[in-house]
Motif scaffolding. Sequence first.
Motif, mmCIF file in Angstrom:
data_model
loop_
_atom_site.group_PDB
_atom_site.id
_atom_site.type_symbol
_atom_site.label_atom_id
_atom_site.label_comp_id
_atom_site.label_asym_id
_atom_site.label_seq_id
_atom_site.Cartn_x
_atom_site.Cartn_y
_atom_site.Cartn_z
ATOM 1 N N LEU A 67 0.667 -1.324 0.086
ATOM 2 C CA LEU A 67 0.194 -0.018 0.140
ATOM 3 C C LEU A 67 0.852 1.313 -0.185
ATOM 4 O O LEU A 67 0.870 1.943 -0.533
ATOM 5 N N ASN A 68 2.026 0.956 0.963
ATOM 6 C CA ASN A 68 2.499 2.332 0.569
ATOM 7 C C ASN A 68 3.707 2.824 -0.317
ATOM 8 O O ASN A 68 3.326 4.176 -0.277
ATOM 9 N N THR A 69 3.681 1.581 -0.641
ATOM 10 C CA THR A 69 4.674 1.648 -2.103
ATOM 11 C C THR A 69 3.690 1.602 -3.445
ATOM 12 O O THR A 69 4.031 3.088 -4.233
ATOM 13 N N LEU A 70 2.693 1.777 -3.587
ATOM 14 C CA LEU A 70 1.538 2.170 -4.174
ATOM 15 C C LEU A 70 1.165 4.285 -4.326
ATOM 16 O O LEU A 70 0.911 4.169 -5.255
ATOM 17 N N ARG A 71 0.443 4.152 -2.368
ATOM 18 C CA ARG A 71 0.842 5.310 -2.754
ATOM 19 C C ARG A 71 2.140 6.326 -3.617
ATOM 20 O O ARG A 71 1.642 7.049 -4.029
ATOM 21 N N GLN A 72 3.336 5.899 -2.904
ATOM 22 C CA GLN A 72 4.880 6.625 -3.634
ATOM 23 C C GLN A 72 4.407 6.912 -5.015
ATOM 24 O O GLN A 72 4.858 7.653 -5.613
ATOM 25 N N LEU A 73 3.939 5.477 -5.705
ATOM 26 C CA LEU A 73 3.810 5.322 -6.863
ATOM 27 C C LEU A 73 2.732 6.651 -7.292
ATOM 28 O O LEU A 73 3.220 7.291 -8.478
ATOM 29 N N SER A 74 1.916 6.677 -7.006
ATOM 30 C CA SER A 74 0.688 7.605 -7.559
ATOM 31 C C SER A 74 1.057 8.679 -7.450
ATOM 32 O O SER A 74 0.756 9.401 -8.029
ATOM 33 N N ARG A 75 2.025 9.228 -6.147
ATOM 34 C CA ARG A 75 2.684 10.685 -5.749
ATOM 35 C C ARG A 75 3.952 10.722 -7.049
ATOM 36 O O ARG A 75 4.100 12.241 -7.339
ATOM 37 N N SER A 76 4.660 9.865 -7.645
ATOM 38 C CA SER A 76 5.317 9.946 -8.192
ATOM 39 C C SER A 76 5.758 9.947 -9.173
ATOM 40 O O SER A 76 6.288 9.698 -10.596
ATOM 41 N N THR A 77 4.053 9.418 -10.499
ATOM 42 C CA THR A 77 4.060 9.428 -11.247
ATOM 43 C C THR A 77 2.174 10.106 -11.944
ATOM 44 O O THR A 77 1.761 10.515 -10.742
ATOM 45 N N SER A 78 2.001 9.654 -13.266
ATOM 46 C CA SER A 78 0.951 10.461 -13.749
ATOM 47 C C SER A 78 0.069 9.182 -13.159
ATOM 48 O O SER A 78 -1.180 9.693 -14.577
ATOM 49 N N ILE A 79 -0.035 8.383 -12.468
ATOM 50 C CA ILE A 79 -0.436 6.961 -13.037
ATOM 51 C C ILE A 79 -2.175 7.290 -12.849
ATOM 52 O O ILE A 79 -2.655 6.770 -13.474
ATOM 53 N N LEU A 80 -2.376 8.211 -11.815
ATOM 54 C CA LEU A 80 -3.742 8.156 -12.164
ATOM 55 C C LEU A 80 -4.200 9.403 -12.307
ATOM 56 O O LEU A 80 -5.876 9.583 -12.599
#
Length: 104
Positions: A67-80
């Motif tokens: 979950l923390n990794t996915l949060r970081q991914l959502s903040r550092s990329t345009s995935i959302l």
Amino acid sequence: MRKLFDEYVRSRTLQNWKFWIFSIIIKPLFESFNGMVSTTSFKDLNETALAWLDQHCSLPVLRPMVLNTLRQLSRSTSILSDPSRLPEQAREAVAKASKRAGET
């Protein structure tokens, strides 16, 4: 081991950008495995690998880590906001990591 991991991630990401997302999720496990498992003997490997599994691979431990990794991914990329940019961002991320590794 980290250099080998990073190079493997780079080569696989260039083949398929989705591997980069997998590598981000799996990296904390790799780091903990690399720091905990001993390869000095087969007995040590067996004992430390089993201890690592018990400490780092149970669902109560994996859930918050992922979950923390996915949060970081959502903040550092345009995935959302713009997922169509993710393949480009994955390739850029491995290129930057490869360049940094070459500079050190």
